[in-house]
Motif scaffolding. Sequence first.
Motif, PDB file in Angstrom:
ATOM      1  N   GLN A 149     -14.306  48.581  17.811  1.00 15.66           N
ATOM      2  CA  GLN A 149     -15.193  49.721  18.385  1.00 15.66           C
ATOM      3  C   GLN A 149     -16.377  49.674  17.614  1.00 15.66           C
ATOM      4  O   GLN A 149     -16.324  49.934  16.250  1.00 15.66           O
ATOM      5  N   TRP A 196     -22.081  63.168   9.318  1.00 15.78           N
ATOM      6  CA  TRP A 196     -22.177  62.623  10.700  1.00 15.78           C
ATOM      7  C   TRP A 196     -22.498  63.989  11.647  1.00 15.78           C
ATOM      8  O   TRP A 196     -23.605  63.605  12.393  1.00 15.78           O
ATOM      9  N   LYS A 211     -21.085  49.431  17.550  1.00 21.22           N
ATOM     10  CA  LYS A 211     -22.049  49.680  18.357  1.00 21.22           C
ATOM     11  C   LYS A 211     -23.735  49.662  17.797  1.00 21.22           C
ATOM     12  O   LYS A 211     -23.651  49.588  16.620  1.00 21.22           O
ATOM     13  N   GLY A 251     -17.053  60.044  14.198  1.00 22.92           N
ATOM     14  CA  GLY A 251     -18.346  59.182  13.955  1.00 22.92           C
ATOM     15  C   GLY A 251     -17.937  57.730  13.366  1.00 22.92           C
ATOM     16  O   GLY A 251     -18.918  56.777  13.487  1.00 22.92           O
ATOM     17  N   ASP A 254     -20.547  53.201  23.397  1.00 28.24           N
ATOM     18  CA  ASP A 254     -19.540  52.589  22.692  1.00 28.24           C
ATOM     19  C   ASP A 254     -19.221  51.186  23.297  1.00 28.24           C
ATOM     20  O   ASP A 254     -19.218  51.056  24.599  1.00 28.24           O
ATOM     21  N   TRP A 296     -11.909  54.478  16.677  1.00 26.59           N
ATOM     22  CA  TRP A 296     -11.406  55.709  15.576  1.00 26.59           C
ATOM     23  C   TRP A 296     -11.332  56.782  16.856  1.00 26.59           C
ATOM     24  O   TRP A 296     -11.565  57.910  16.726  1.00 26.59           O
ATOM     25  N   TRP A 297     -10.617  56.442  17.807  1.00 23.60           N
ATOM     26  CA  TRP A 297     -10.414  57.341  18.899  1.00 23.60           C
ATOM     27  C   TRP A 297      -9.089  58.181  18.857  1.00 23.60           C
ATOM     28  O   TRP A 297      -7.887  57.549  19.425  1.00 23.60           O
ATOM     29  N   TRP A 338     -18.195  63.534  23.991  1.00 17.82           N
ATOM     30  CA  TRP A 338     -16.779  63.463  23.478  1.00 17.82           C
ATOM     31  C   TRP A 338     -16.177  64.612  23.603  1.00 17.82           C
ATOM     32  O   TRP A 338     -15.036  64.950  23.709  1.00 17.82           O
ATOM     33  N   ASN A 384     -25.766  56.854  23.468  1.00 20.09           N
ATOM     34  CA  ASN A 384     -24.934  56.319  22.323  1.00 20.09           C
ATOM     35  C   ASN A 384     -23.917  55.284  23.623  1.00 20.09           C
ATOM     36  O   ASN A 384     -23.235  55.737  24.026  1.00 20.09           O
ATOM     37  N   LYS A 411     -13.147  60.455  28.583  1.00 18.41           N
ATOM     38  CA  LYS A 411     -13.796  60.511  27.321  1.00 18.41           C
ATOM     39  C   LYS A 411     -14.743  61.437  27.377  1.00 18.41           C
ATOM     40  O   LYS A 411     -15.210  61.670  26.171  1.00 18.41           O
TER      41      LYS A 411
HETATM   42  C1  GAL Z   1     -19.155  58.658  18.425  1.00 17.73           C
HETATM   43  C2  GAL Z   1     -18.603  57.790  19.137  1.00 17.73           C
HETATM   44  C3  GAL Z   1     -17.763  58.427  20.112  1.00 17.73           C
HETATM   45  C4  GAL Z   1     -16.792  59.632  19.429  1.00 17.73           C
HETATM   46  C5  GAL Z   1     -17.440  60.214  18.487  1.00 17.73           C
HETATM   47  C6  GAL Z   1     -16.461  61.172  17.732  1.00 17.73           C
HETATM   48  O1  GAL Z   1     -19.899  58.066  17.427  1.00 17.73           O
HETATM   49  O2  GAL Z   1     -19.352  57.067  19.833  1.00 17.73           O
HETATM   50  O3  GAL Z   1     -16.968  57.677  20.927  1.00 17.73           O
HETATM   51  O4  GAL Z   1     -15.779  58.729  19.095  1.00 17.73           O
HETATM   52  O5  GAL Z   1     -18.078  59.307  17.490  1.00 17.73           O
HETATM   53  O6  GAL Z   1     -15.620  60.595  16.855  1.00 17.73           O
END
Ligand code: GAL
Length: 414
Positions: free
Chosen positions: A86, A187, A88, A64, A297, A31-32, A266, A295, A333
């Motif tokens: 992706q 989120w 986690k 999120g 990834d 979701w990047w 991020w 967190n 990132k």
């Molecule tokens: C988090 C993720 C990040 C970033 C963020 C916003 O949960 O770990 O890599 O993508 O969401 O989408």
Amino acid sequence: MKNMLLVSSAFALGMAATTAQAEPQAEVLHWWTSGGEAAAVKVLMEEFEANGGTWTDMPVAGGGGDAAMTALRARVLSGNAPTAVQLKGPSIQEWYEEGALGSIQDVAEAENWDELLPEAIQYHLKCDGEYCAAPVNIHRIDWIWSNASILEDAGIEPPKTWDEFNAAAEKLQGMGILPLAHGGQAWQDATLFEAVVVGLGGPEFYRDALVDLDQDALTSETMVQVFDQMRTLRGYVDDNFSGRDWNLATAMVINGEAAFQIMGDWAKGEFIAAGKEPGEDFYCSSPSRGAYLYNVDSFAFFNVDGDDRQAGQQLLAKLTMGKNFQKVFNLNKGSIPARLDVSMDEFEFCGRQSNAELGDAIENGSLLPSYAHGMALRGAQAGAVTDVVTAHFNSDMSSEDAVAQLSQAVAASQ
Ligand code: GAL
């Protein structure tokens, strides 16, 4: 376990016999999609293709990852899992328990991952003792990002406690400046909430409340104060916050439309992508008084058929942990490398601070998994907490009612 053994031995054979012919393929669900995120994932895509692989991108927009996880479930249910996803925290284990994940232990052993990764994060990446996910980074969640010229003009230092934050926000409001850029998505509300929990309650309280879901902590006076602070924060947000994407909130700070955003690093990826310099154009500070919400990834590898796709998984796992990749990906990132041996020399101030404070937090026992970003709780429990947090933030519910609802929702989810 059975699935894992099958995939594992298929990998072992595949490596020896077929990788030479098989052209690595990977369909990668992630979701990047923001500026900084897309720049980061492009690094992996390019490395994968430079090593003979074919990358099929499957981005599912939505900060999120909620939308991405819905898309994933649909794909797995239809018997057509993506090659790499992706994923986690506990959701890795949840997918493993469903028999959906394969092992990448061969790659991990060949590349010495046990030596290269902090012990404190290894367990997130293992299923029954074998690596089933490859980490790309360590994000810190509990950051306050601020617009440097707004703060300088107002004579405000980057806040390091919630009291300092409130004092700064009151001052800015008095000057007609919007204190807090926030996106009203569940989120993002949860992201604020966990930073308040750790900042007001300290690391032990955080662990009791949001890792162990201890009812005494959930119903404590401290938790009432946490919801009071959430109400205070709600007063610093503009009227149009509902549904706003996190990167649009970051853009408000970048453009000087708001002073602060509370968000994982991020957000720093967005400042960097916009050509902004920490210390000059923006500041980073944390309200957590030495604690560190993290967190990680990572990519998890689903059971797939075909030598080409299995070769793709092996190649992707190996590249993901590559030393140069971990540096370049994370420079874009906003996070820091998961590998311990990557030099931080090329990282800017906030990245170096994150790295130093991570080390301190590991030493003093205040390294904490983020509940809001899927590192602390299983899906059902995290969802129960977030429902109450977001219902409170978006209504005039009292802190006492929120605490009562939190306690009930958590009990019902267990
Ligand atoms: C988090 C993720 C990040 C970033 C963020 C916003 O949960 O770990 O890599 O993508 O969401 O989408």
